[in-house]
Scaffold this active site. Structure first.
Site, PDB file in Angstrom:
ATOM      1  N   ILE A   1     129.726   0.533  10.652  1.00  0.00           N
ATOM      2  CA  ILE A   1     129.146   1.748  11.207  1.00  0.00           C
ATOM      3  C   ILE A   1     129.371   2.867  10.200  1.00  0.00           C
ATOM      4  O   ILE A   1     130.511   3.193   9.874  1.00  0.00           O
ATOM      5  CB  ILE A   1     129.786   2.096  12.568  1.00  0.00           C
ATOM      6  CG1 ILE A   1     129.501   0.980  13.575  1.00  0.00           C
ATOM      7  CG2 ILE A   1     129.300   3.440  13.072  1.00  0.00           C
ATOM      8  CD1 ILE A   1     130.243   1.127  14.883  1.00  0.00           C
ATOM      9  N   ASP A   2     128.283   3.444   9.692  1.00  0.00           N
ATOM     10  CA  ASP A   2     128.415   4.546   8.742  1.00  0.00           C
ATOM     11  C   ASP A   2     128.425   5.880   9.500  1.00  0.00           C
ATOM     12  O   ASP A   2     128.322   5.911  10.726  1.00  0.00           O
ATOM     13  CB  ASP A   2     127.321   4.493   7.677  1.00  0.00           C
ATOM     14  CG  ASP A   2     125.911   4.658   8.236  1.00  0.00           C
ATOM     15  OD1 ASP A   2     125.755   5.206   9.355  1.00  0.00           O
ATOM     16  OD2 ASP A   2     124.965   4.241   7.549  1.00  0.00           O
ATOM     17  N   SER A   3     128.536   6.972   8.774  1.00  0.00           N
ATOM     18  CA  SER A   3     128.669   8.281   9.414  1.00  0.00           C
ATOM     19  C   SER A   3     127.427   8.655  10.228  1.00  0.00           C
ATOM     20  O   SER A   3     127.547   9.266  11.292  1.00  0.00           O
ATOM     21  CB  SER A   3     128.979   9.358   8.378  1.00  0.00           C
ATOM     22  OG  SER A   3     127.967   9.414   7.398  1.00  0.00           O
TER      23      SER A   3
ATOM     24  N   ASP B   1     125.385   6.501  11.752  1.00  0.00           N
ATOM     25  CA  ASP B   1     125.476   5.684  12.967  1.00  0.00           C
ATOM     26  C   ASP B   1     126.477   6.298  13.946  1.00  0.00           C
ATOM     27  O   ASP B   1     126.244   6.309  15.157  1.00  0.00           O
ATOM     28  CB  ASP B   1     125.932   4.260  12.642  1.00  0.00           C
ATOM     29  CG  ASP B   1     124.903   3.447  11.883  1.00  0.00           C
ATOM     30  OD1 ASP B   1     123.697   3.718  12.031  1.00  0.00           O
ATOM     31  OD2 ASP B   1     125.326   2.548  11.116  1.00  0.00           O
ATOM     32  N   ALA B   2     127.598   6.784  13.420  1.00  0.00           N
ATOM     33  CA  ALA B   2     128.647   7.356  14.268  1.00  0.00           C
ATOM     34  C   ALA B   2     128.151   8.601  14.993  1.00  0.00           C
ATOM     35  O   ALA B   2     128.414   8.778  16.190  1.00  0.00           O
ATOM     36  CB  ALA B   2     129.884   7.671  13.434  1.00  0.00           C
TER      37      ALA B   2
END
Length: 88
Positions: free
Chosen positions: A35-37, A39-40
């Site tokens: 999960i990248d930023s 996605d977060a």
């Protein structure tokens, strides 16, 4: 597993297209779940809408594992419920 945790699992798995079996409480969001930023941030908005809660940036910034996500949502739902149930 509580009903709330099951709902969180379904929302996270569905929204991020992750196999629910990978959502272990100690799974790291970045390293284990990829999960990248972006996605977060997106997931934060989805959780806020789904559970009718507010997730403050300063708290979200400390989230590192899927378990942290579950605890954060549980805490915010409990806080919202306590405020709604308190006498005015």
């Amino acid at each position: 597993m509580s009903e709330l945790e099951l709902r969180v699992r379904i929302v996270v798995a569905t929204h991020l297209d992750i196999d629910p079996d990978r959502l272990l409480l100690d799974a790291l969001l970045g390293d284990d779940l990829c999960i990248d930023s972006l996605d977060a941030v997106d997931l934060t908005m989805v959780l806020e809408d789904e559970f009718d809660i507010a997730l403050p940036d300063e708290v979200v910034d400390k989230v590192r594992t899927y378990g942290d996500v579950v605890i954060l949502v549980q805490d915010q739902v409990a806080t919202r419920t306590a405020v709604a149930d308190s006498p005015s």
